[in-house]
Design an enzyme around this catalytic site. Structure first.
Site, PDB file in Angstrom:
ATOM      1  N   ASP A 144      24.566   5.506  21.048  1.00 51.36           N
ATOM      2  CA  ASP A 144      23.933   6.775  20.655  1.00 51.36           C
ATOM      3  C   ASP A 144      22.797   7.125  21.584  1.00 51.36           C
ATOM      4  OD1 ASP A 144      23.144   8.976  19.203  1.00 51.36           O
ATOM      5  OD2 ASP A 144      22.434   7.853  17.467  1.00 51.36           O
ATOM      6  N   GLU A 179      16.991  15.060  20.472  1.00 51.52           N
ATOM      7  CA  GLU A 179      18.011  15.204  19.432  1.00 51.52           C
ATOM      8  C   GLU A 179      17.674  14.364  18.205  1.00 51.52           C
ATOM      9  OE1 GLU A 179      21.573  14.545  17.032  1.00 51.52           O
ATOM     10  OE2 GLU A 179      20.412  13.018  18.079  1.00 51.52           O
ATOM     11  N   GLU A 180      17.072  13.200  18.435  1.00 45.69           N
ATOM     12  CA  GLU A 180      16.821  12.277  17.323  1.00 45.69           C
ATOM     13  C   GLU A 180      15.620  12.683  16.469  1.00 45.69           C
ATOM     14  OE1 GLU A 180      18.857  10.119  16.426  1.00 45.69           O
ATOM     15  OE2 GLU A 180      19.976   9.371  18.140  1.00 45.69           O
TER      16      GLU A 180
END
Ligand SMILES: *[C@@H]1O[C@H](CO)[C@@H](O)[C@H](O)[C@H]1NC(C)=O
Ligand SMILES: *[C@@H]1O[C@H](CO)[C@@H](O)[C@H](O)[C@H]1NC(C)=O
Length: 395
Positions: A144, A179-180
C-alpha cells in the site's frame, strides 16, 4: 488506502473494534485473471529494483518529499516528461507522460505516501532464486501502495516500448501524496486542468478488478463533566462515564447493509479522557470511523445521533467527511472481481471518467507490521494493468 481521516493527536490511545472484520465479498465464478499463470517477463529485475527503491525511502504522509524526488528523476531517466504539482511545502504530486501532450485519454494513478511507522525493506526467499514462488518483498508500503506505483510505471513503459500506446495522448501517470490522511493530493489534482475517459486507480486488490468500495463517515464523541475529588463523586460529573454510555449505545445502533457492499461497520479508533485516578474526569473523547456500505452518510449520521443522544444527552457529536459507497467499473473481461471495504482517492478526483480499481498485494496485510507481497504479484499486476489500459484505449 486510507484508514481514517482523523489525525492521531492524542497521547493515550486505545483501539476497540465494535464489529469483527468482514469476510470480503468475492466473485468466484470469474475466469482466471490476466497473467495469473506466472508470466515470463523481461522486466522483472527492473520492476523489483524500482519497487525496492520506492519502499526503501520512507514516505509517511506529510514527508513524501524524498520518495517523490527519487521517482521524478527515475521517470525522467526513462524518457517521461514529468510535471510536479505543489500540494504543500515539500509535498508534490507528479504527473508523467510521454512527449508534450499532458492531456491523455487514460490516467493511471496511485499514491506515494504510507501510514506510519516505517518498516524497512526486506526480501525473503525460501529458495535461492525465488523460483518456488516464495520470493517475498516485506516492508512498509510494499503493498500500500508502492506495489501499485512500481507496477503502473512498468506497465506504461512496457506498453510504450511495445508500441501499444501512442507516443503521446494515450496514457499519463499521476503519483500523488496524502492519500492516507484526508486526500489533499488527489484534491489538488482537480486543479491540473485535465479530464480523462478512464482513470485506473492502483491500490491492493489481490489483482482482482474492484466492483466498488465502501464509503466513510468520521466523528468525534465528546463528553464534558465536572472535575472534583474522586472520593466525593456526587460533587462532580464523570465525563468518562458519560462517554462510555454513549459508546455502549453506539455499539447497538443497527447499521444499514446492502448486497453489493456488505455491512456498514464502525471502529472506535481513539479514546482519551481524564487526568488522574483520583480526579473526576472533566473531559473524554472518542474518535470513530464508519465504513458506509448502504444508505447515505447523512442518514447514518442521523441514526447515530439519535441513539447516542438518547442514551446520554450531554454528549457532543462532531461529524467530518461523509462519502457513500463508491461503485467502480469492471467491464473488462478476464478478471475476478471484488468489493473492498477500504477507502481510496477515487471519490476525491472530480470528473465523469470511468473508474477502475486494481492492484497487487493483499489488502488484509496493509497498515500492519507484516505488510508484504510476492514478486509474482507485482508481475501479474503489470500484466493486468497492461490489459486494462489497452482494453480501455480500444474503445
Ligand atoms: C454482516 O453481518 C452479519 C451479522 O453480524 C454477518 O452474519 C454477515 O456475515 C456479515 N456480512 C459480511 C459480508 O461480512
Ligand atoms: C476529532 O478530533 C481530532 C483530534 O482533536 C481532530 O483532529 C479531528 O479533526 C476531529 N474530528 C472531527 C470530525 O471533529
Amino acid at each position: 488506502m486510507k484508514s481514517t481521516a482523523l489525525l492521531q493527536l492524542w497521547g493515550a490511545t486505545a483501539a476497540l473494534a465494535l464489529q469483527n472484520a468482514q469476510v470480503p465479498l468475492q466473485d468466484s465464478n470469474a475466469a482466471s485473471a490476466p497473467g495469473s499463470a506466472a508470466p515470463s517477463t523481461g522486466y522483472t529485475a527492473d520492476l523489483v529494483a524500482l519497487h525496492k527503491s520506492l519502499v526503501e525511502i520512507p514516505s509517511i504522509t506529510g514527508a513524501e518529499g524524498h520518495a517523490t524526488a527519487f521517482l521524478r528523476s527515475y521517470l525522467q531517466g526513462r524518457g517521461f516528461t514529468v510535471e510536479t504539482q505543489p500540494v504543500a511545502p515539500g509535498r508534490d504530486n507528479l504527473l508523467a507522460y510521454y512527449g508534450a501532450s499532458r492531456q491523455t485519454r487514460v490516467l493511471v494513478t496511485s499514491h506515494i505516501d504510507t501510514v506510519p511507522p516505517f518498516w524497512p525493506y526486506e526480501r525473503r526467499s525460501l529458495s535461492s532464486d525465488g523460483s518456488d514462488g516464495s520470493d517475498e518483498l516485506w516492508g512498509r508500503g510494499t503493498v500500500d501502495a508502492k506495489g501499485s506505483v512500481a507496477s503502473l510505471v512498468m506497465a506504461v513503459e512496457q506498453l510504450h516500448l511495445a508500441g501499444s500506446v501512442r507516443e503521446a495522448g494515450d496514457v499519463a501517470l499521476l503519483v500523488d501524496v496524502g492519500e492516507e490522511r484526508g486526500g489533499d493530493g488527489i484534491r489538488a489534482a482537480n486543479d491540473l486542468g485535465l479530464a480523462w475517459e478512464a482513470v485506473i486507480f492502483g491500490e491492493p486488490t489481490r489483482n482482482q478488478l474492484a466492483r466498488g468500495h465502501k464509503g466513510g463517515l468520521a466523528f468525534n464523541l465528546t463528553a464534558h463533566g465536572v472535575a472534583g475529588h474522586s472520593s466525593y463523586p456526587e460533587l462532580g460529573a464523570n465525563a468518562i462515564d458519560r462517554l462510555v454510555r454513549g459508546l455502549g449505545a453506539l455499539a447497538r445502533v443497527p447499521l444499514p447493509w446492502s448486497n453489493a457492499f456488505g455491512n456498514t461497520t464502525l471502529n472506535v479508533g481513539l479514546i482519551h479522557g481524564g487526568v488522574a485516578i483520583n480526579v473526576i474526569p472533566e473531559l473524554a473523547v472518542a474518535s470513530v470511523h464508519v465504513r458506509v456500505a448502504a444508505s447515505t452518510p447523512e442518514a447514518i449520521q442521523a441514526l447515530i445521533e439519535e441513539a447516542v443522544l438518547a442514551a446520554e444527552p450531554t454528549l457532543r457529536l462532531d461529524f467530518s467527511f461523509g462519502i457513500g459507497p463508491v461503485s467502480t467499473d469492471y467491464d473488462v473481461d478476464g478478471f475476478e472481481t471484488i468489493v473492498l471495504n477500504y477507502g481510496t482517492d477515487i471519490p476525491g478526483l472530480a470528473g465523469s471518467h470511468k473508474r477502475y480499481l486494481y492492484g497487487p498485494g493483499d489488502y488484509l496485510v496493509t497498515h500492519s507490521d507484516h505488510e508484504h507481497l510476492s514478486v509474482s504479484d507485482l508481475e501479474q499486476a503489470v500484466e493486468g494493468y497492461k490489459v486494462l489500459i489497452t482494453e480501455v484505449l480500444k474503445r
